[in-house]
Design a protein around this motif. Structure first.
Motif, PDB file in Angstrom:
ATOM      1  N   TYR A 161       0.830  -1.207   0.000  1.00  0.00           N
ATOM      2  CA  TYR A 161       0.000   0.000   0.000  1.00  0.00           C
ATOM      3  C   TYR A 161       0.875   1.273   0.000  1.00  0.00           C
ATOM      4  CZ  TYR A 161      -3.412   3.424   1.596  1.00  0.00           C
ATOM      5  OH  TYR A 161      -4.198   4.533   1.710  1.00  0.00           O
ATOM      6  N   PHE A 162       1.868   1.296   0.894  1.00  0.00           N
ATOM      7  CA  PHE A 162       2.709   2.499   0.995  1.00  0.00           C
ATOM      8  C   PHE A 162       3.591   2.667  -0.248  1.00  0.00           C
ATOM      9  CE2 PHE A 162       2.288   1.447   5.688  1.00  0.00           C
ATOM     10  CZ  PHE A 162       1.315   2.408   5.912  1.00  0.00           C
ATOM     11  N   MET A 163       4.188   1.572  -0.704  1.00  0.00           N
ATOM     12  CA  MET A 163       5.101   1.668  -1.860  1.00  0.00           C
ATOM     13  C   MET A 163       4.325   2.050  -3.131  1.00  0.00           C
ATOM     14  SD  MET A 163       8.308   0.840  -0.972  1.00  0.00           S
ATOM     15  CE  MET A 163       9.240  -0.005   0.314  1.00  0.00           C
ATOM     16  N   THR A 164       3.123   1.501  -3.287  1.00  0.00           N
ATOM     17  CA  THR A 164       2.309   1.842  -4.461  1.00  0.00           C
ATOM     18  C   THR A 164       1.976   3.336  -4.444  1.00  0.00           C
ATOM     19  OG1 THR A 164       1.351  -0.357  -4.468  1.00  0.00           O
ATOM     20  CG2 THR A 164       0.150   1.308  -5.689  1.00  0.00           C
ATOM     21  N   ASP A 182       6.613  13.088   4.375  1.00  0.00           N
ATOM     22  CA  ASP A 182       5.399  13.897   4.134  1.00  0.00           C
ATOM     23  C   ASP A 182       4.245  12.998   3.685  1.00  0.00           C
ATOM     24  OD1 ASP A 182       6.561  16.204   4.901  1.00  0.00           O
ATOM     25  OD2 ASP A 182       6.920  16.981   2.887  1.00  0.00           O
ATOM     26  N   PHE A 183       4.540  12.071   2.792  1.00  0.00           N
ATOM     27  CA  PHE A 183       3.498  11.170   2.291  1.00  0.00           C
ATOM     28  C   PHE A 183       2.926  10.312   3.424  1.00  0.00           C
ATOM     29  CE2 PHE A 183       2.450   6.864   0.796  1.00  0.00           C
ATOM     30  CZ  PHE A 183       1.375   7.153  -0.029  1.00  0.00           C
ATOM     31  N   LEU A 184       3.832   9.640   4.144  1.00  0.00           N
ATOM     32  CA  LEU A 184       3.366   8.725   5.204  1.00  0.00           C
ATOM     33  C   LEU A 184       2.654   9.472   6.319  1.00  0.00           C
ATOM     34  CD1 LEU A 184       6.225   6.165   6.014  1.00  0.00           C
ATOM     35  CD2 LEU A 184       4.055   5.728   4.859  1.00  0.00           C
ATOM     36  N   SER A 185       3.190  10.637   6.705  1.00  0.00           N
ATOM     37  CA  SER A 185       2.549  11.421   7.772  1.00  0.00           C
ATOM     38  C   SER A 185       1.129  11.778   7.373  1.00  0.00           C
ATOM     39  CB  SER A 185       3.307  12.739   8.039  1.00  0.00           C
ATOM     40  OG  SER A 185       4.579  12.485   8.523  1.00  0.00           O
ATOM     41  N   GLY A 186       0.949  12.198   6.106  1.00  0.00           N
ATOM     42  CA  GLY A 186      -0.380  12.597   5.629  1.00  0.00           C
ATOM     43  C   GLY A 186      -1.334  11.421   5.559  1.00  0.00           C
ATOM     44  N   GLU A 229      11.154  -2.514   3.031  1.00  0.00           N
ATOM     45  CA  GLU A 229       9.715  -2.505   3.312  1.00  0.00           C
ATOM     46  C   GLU A 229       9.355  -1.255   4.097  1.00  0.00           C
ATOM     47  OE1 GLU A 229      10.131  -5.828   6.620  1.00  0.00           O
ATOM     48  OE2 GLU A 229       8.161  -4.927   6.834  1.00  0.00           O
ATOM     49  N   ILE A 230       8.082  -0.896   4.023  1.00  0.00           N
ATOM     50  CA  ILE A 230       7.556   0.145   4.916  1.00  0.00           C
ATOM     51  C   ILE A 230       6.350  -0.493   5.588  1.00  0.00           C
ATOM     52  CG2 ILE A 230       6.544   2.444   5.134  1.00  0.00           C
ATOM     53  CD1 ILE A 230       7.995   3.250   2.571  1.00  0.00           C
ATOM     54  N   SER A 231       6.437  -0.677   6.888  1.00  0.00           N
ATOM     55  CA  SER A 231       5.377  -1.393   7.605  1.00  0.00           C
ATOM     56  C   SER A 231       5.441  -0.993   9.081  1.00  0.00           C
ATOM     57  CB  SER A 231       5.608  -2.902   7.467  1.00  0.00           C
ATOM     58  OG  SER A 231       6.681  -3.288   8.309  1.00  0.00           O
ATOM     59  N   PRO A 232       4.502  -1.452   9.890  1.00  0.00           N
ATOM     60  CA  PRO A 232       4.579  -1.115  11.324  1.00  0.00           C
ATOM     61  C   PRO A 232       5.788  -1.749  12.025  1.00  0.00           C
ATOM     62  CG  PRO A 232       2.354  -1.818  10.736  1.00  0.00           C
ATOM     63  CD  PRO A 232       3.233  -2.149   9.563  1.00  0.00           C
ATOM     64  N   ASP A 233       6.517  -2.644  11.304  1.00  0.00           N
ATOM     65  CA  ASP A 233       7.790  -3.141  11.852  1.00  0.00           C
ATOM     66  C   ASP A 233       8.841  -2.035  11.862  1.00  0.00           C
ATOM     67  OD1 ASP A 233       7.059  -5.741  12.349  1.00  0.00           O
ATOM     68  OD2 ASP A 233       8.470  -6.647  10.926  1.00  0.00           O
TER      69      ASP A 233
END
Ligand code: 5GP
Length: 251
Positions: free
Chosen positions: A56-59, A160-164, A196-200
């Motif tokens: 989801y985040f990478m897309t 900025d992307f993830l925070s938003g 990866e970008i995840s809650p880990d």
């Protein structure tokens, strides 16, 4: 899709040769480790959730023009990514004090920082991933000054992307870690967000309650890790379709 031979096994993922040259199949395990693998467990369903969340985040990053290694999700636990040469750094962005920053600087967890702080650790388990100044990065040739300018730009755009995105679902992005890889296109190289970008690899706190929805739940024994990650996936609407509040877990 047939995967090729195993290239590397890390703490949370296994990499296999992909179907085409320049591709890799990234398999998400259920293993959780903390404190440089001193604490270990197998958390049922973590790999499935991280595969979805990282997709989801990478897309989203690819769509707003922040290049990543992500190509497509293959199944519940695997995704196809571009093979790249990982710069041996953990790139950490902090918006609020927490974790090692709070310890090092004596700042209470949750204190908002005057601006996002970007820092670098050298990826070396034996050394415990020590924090390094940019002087070391240049001196040891891990990345050039031009690369580091690009790394900083990528890190701040990801922030900025993830925070938003997280703010939109009532979650505060406290900090996160990314890794950056080089991909070669003919004579050119460019840098992409990898791993990866995840809650880990993020700290995520509920805005209203301050409840932790990330790997600190495991690190600090705060409850059920799968429930926390499922909550993040539920809010982002990325749970596998046709399931109830929890995903159907298929290996
Ligand atoms: P800290 O330096 O406070 O321990 O971590 C800062 C942020 O980077 C946290 O979101 C943490 O999850 C992430 N992080 C730091 N080191 C690692 C690591 O080795 N693996 C993962 N998955 N995340 C890390």
């Amino acid at each position: 899709m047939a995967r090729g031979k195993k290239i590397y096994e890390g703490k949370a993922k296994i990499l296999f040769e992909g179907p085409e040259p320049g591709t890799i199949v990234q398999y998400f395990k259920d293993d959780a480790t903390a404190f440089n693998a001193e604490k270990k467990d197998v958390i049922d369903g973590k790999g499935v959730l991280n595969n979805r969340l990282s997709e989801y985040f990478m897309t989203g990053l690819n769509q707003i023009g922040v290049p990543t290694h992500f190509l497509k999700r293959l199944n519940m636990r695997e995704q196809l990514v571009r093979s790249c040469e990982i710069i041996p750094l953990e790139v950490i962005v902090r918006n609020f004090a927490a974790g090692s920053f709070s310890k090092r600087m004596g700042v209470e967890e949750g204190t908002q920082l005057p601006r996002p702080i970007v820092e670098y650790s050298y990826k070396d388990d034996a050394l415990g991933d020590p924090l390094v100044p940019e002087e070391y990065i240049a001196a040891f040739g891990w990345a050039s000054q031009q690369d580091m300018d690009d790394v900083l730009g990528l890190a701040l755009r990801v922030n900025d992307f993830l925070s938003g995105v997280m703010y939109g679902v009532g979650i505060k992005l406290i900090d996160f870690k990314i890794e950056i890889g080089r991909v070669y296109e003919g004579d050119f190289q460019r840098l992409v967000v990898a791993d990866e970008i995840s809650p880990d690899s993020c700290r995520l706190w509920d805005i209203e309650t301050g409840q932790k929805l990330d790997k600190d739940v495991f690190r600090r024994d705060l409850g059920n890790l799968t429930d926390a990650y499922t909550e993040v996936a539920r809010r982002l609407n990325v749970l596998p379709k046709g399931t109830g509040p929890k995903p159907t877990l298929v290996n």
